[in-house]
Design an enzyme around this catalytic site. Sequence first.
Site, PDB file in Angstrom:
ATOM      1  N   SER A   1      -3.347  -0.396  14.881  1.00 37.63           N
ATOM      2  CA  SER A   1      -3.849   0.759  15.317  1.00 37.63           C
ATOM      3  C   SER A   1      -4.352   0.706  16.757  1.00 37.63           C
ATOM      4  O   SER A   1      -4.685  -0.297  17.356  1.00 37.63           O
ATOM      5  CB  SER A   1      -5.196   0.873  14.603  1.00 37.63           C
ATOM      6  OG  SER A   1      -6.083   2.148  15.009  1.00 37.63           O
TER       7      SER A   1
ATOM      8  N   GLY B   1      -0.787   8.072   1.352  1.00 39.38           N
ATOM      9  CA  GLY B   1      -0.821   7.950   2.715  1.00 39.38           C
ATOM     10  C   GLY B   1       0.341   7.619   3.428  1.00 39.38           C
ATOM     11  O   GLY B   1       1.640   7.997   2.771  1.00 39.38           O
ATOM     12  N   LEU B   2       0.385   6.979   4.707  1.00 44.74           N
ATOM     13  CA  LEU B   2       1.379   6.248   5.288  1.00 44.74           C
ATOM     14  C   LEU B   2       2.457   5.482   4.475  1.00 44.74           C
ATOM     15  O   LEU B   2       3.812   5.721   4.586  1.00 44.74           O
ATOM     16  CB  LEU B   2       0.857   5.492   6.487  1.00 44.74           C
ATOM     17  CG  LEU B   2       0.421   6.154   7.537  1.00 44.74           C
ATOM     18  CD1 LEU B   2      -0.234   5.102   8.647  1.00 44.74           C
ATOM     19  CD2 LEU B   2       1.098   7.132   8.462  1.00 44.74           C
TER      20      LEU B   2
ATOM     21  N   GLY C   1       0.785  -1.055  -0.099  1.00 45.71           N
ATOM     22  CA  GLY C   1       0.022   0.101   0.020  1.00 45.71           C
ATOM     23  C   GLY C   1       0.670   1.268  -0.070  1.00 45.71           C
ATOM     24  O   GLY C   1       0.637   2.377   0.459  1.00 45.71           O
ATOM     25  N   ALA C   2       1.922   1.349  -0.705  1.00 42.24           N
ATOM     26  CA  ALA C   2       2.622   2.189  -0.675  1.00 42.24           C
ATOM     27  C   ALA C   2       2.487   3.482  -1.732  1.00 42.24           C
ATOM     28  O   ALA C   2       3.303   4.415  -1.817  1.00 42.24           O
ATOM     29  CB  ALA C   2       4.326   1.843  -0.992  1.00 42.24           C
ATOM     30  N   ASN C   3       1.326   3.457  -2.163  1.00 40.87           N
ATOM     31  CA  ASN C   3       0.975   4.440  -3.066  1.00 40.87           C
ATOM     32  C   ASN C   3       0.229   5.637  -2.881  1.00 40.87           C
ATOM     33  O   ASN C   3       0.336   6.890  -3.459  1.00 40.87           O
ATOM     34  CB  ASN C   3       0.228   3.747  -4.594  1.00 40.87           C
ATOM     35  CG  ASN C   3      -1.119   3.471  -3.992  1.00 40.87           C
ATOM     36  OD1 ASN C   3      -1.040   2.457  -3.235  1.00 40.87           O
ATOM     37  ND2 ASN C   3      -2.289   4.107  -4.399  1.00 40.87           N
TER      38      ASN C   3
ATOM     39  N   TYR D   1     -13.190  -3.663  12.077  1.00 38.05           N
ATOM     40  CA  TYR D   1     -11.589  -3.071  11.803  1.00 38.05           C
ATOM     41  C   TYR D   1     -10.914  -3.154  12.933  1.00 38.05           C
ATOM     42  O   TYR D   1      -9.669  -3.671  12.785  1.00 38.05           O
ATOM     43  CB  TYR D   1     -11.788  -1.580  11.520  1.00 38.05           C
ATOM     44  CG  TYR D   1     -10.527  -0.912  11.367  1.00 38.05           C
ATOM     45  CD1 TYR D   1      -9.790  -1.005  10.124  1.00 38.05           C
ATOM     46  CD2 TYR D   1      -9.856  -0.264  12.337  1.00 38.05           C
ATOM     47  CE1 TYR D   1      -8.600  -0.146  10.071  1.00 38.05           C
ATOM     48  CE2 TYR D   1      -8.705   0.613  12.377  1.00 38.05           C
ATOM     49  CZ  TYR D   1      -8.089   0.508  11.032  1.00 38.05           C
ATOM     50  OH  TYR D   1      -6.766   1.152  11.042  1.00 38.05           O
TER      51      TYR D   1
END
Length: 329
Positions: free
Chosen positions: A185, A54-55, A50-52, A210
């Site tokens: 989280s 946000g964090l 998920g590097a595209n 979640y």
Amino acid sequence: MAAAAVAAVLAALGGGLWLAARRLAGARARGLHGAEESALMRGKTVLITGANSGLGRATAAALLRSGARVIMGCRDRERAQEAAGQLRRELRQAGEPGPEGPGELVVKELDLASLRSVRAFCQEEEPRLDVLINNAGIFQCPYMKTEDGFEMQFGVNHLGHFLLTNLLLGLLKSSAPSRIVVVSSKLYKYGDINFEDLNSEQSYNKSFCYSRSKLANILFTRELARRLEGTNVTVNVLHPGIVRTNLGRYINIPLLVKPLFNLISWAFFKTPIEGAQTSIYLASSPEVEGVSGKYFGDCKEEELLPKAMDESVARKLWDISEVMVGILK
């Protein structure tokens, strides 16, 4: 009503000034991870899911500046290529990190909602892997299922990363000393592992599910740390704090409330680069070399609730997860 709105705006503005001062002081004290970490990362290979955005994007940018070879594992190849191009342009414009230039940036397709995609990704040969950062996540979405029929949040946040990590363990061990970083989280506190309904087919609450997936991240980390003892591969888990990212795209905010929400989020939420600091720290800092099975926030170790340290639940979750993703003994 008007008075309450004015009070909220003033509070947000006051909070914004306080936060700006705190951020300035924090950035000076922290140095946002400097030369020591950069020297440690030069030439290392890092995979970030998920590097595209946000964090993940902020983490990728920082480690790229440190000279690491960064693999962006993303569901949407086109969006990832666009983000990679932007990162390269930003680094060139900033002239970072000096005459040696930044590390290499590689884009690979990886859909954590598809076990087939995870397996295909792991079949692509890589000579080494020094750091795996399990960053991608989905937040409080309506009830949906993954390609393999799992509830989406549990499937992506836990099971997809569970399979990915297990399939990459051989490469991580052969590249040791190596590190695994898991993004969880603080909301894990509101979750429980219901082994009778892991797929949420009896009932579904998007907030609870979640939280459950984030609790699963922590239990997975602690059990993996136990299994990795003596291998020179460490694994730690973190919470980034409340960060302004697109993770909350499924949350509906009334149109009239949006301006106030945006002001409050600017005042009190972290920026992506601030939220990414603990991920960067765990991936690169010599201070945590050899540290494993711990939970971090703001680059410091923090205590966990007893339910996140239940070894019997962690082992049972591991065994059931192996069956769900089809890992054969």
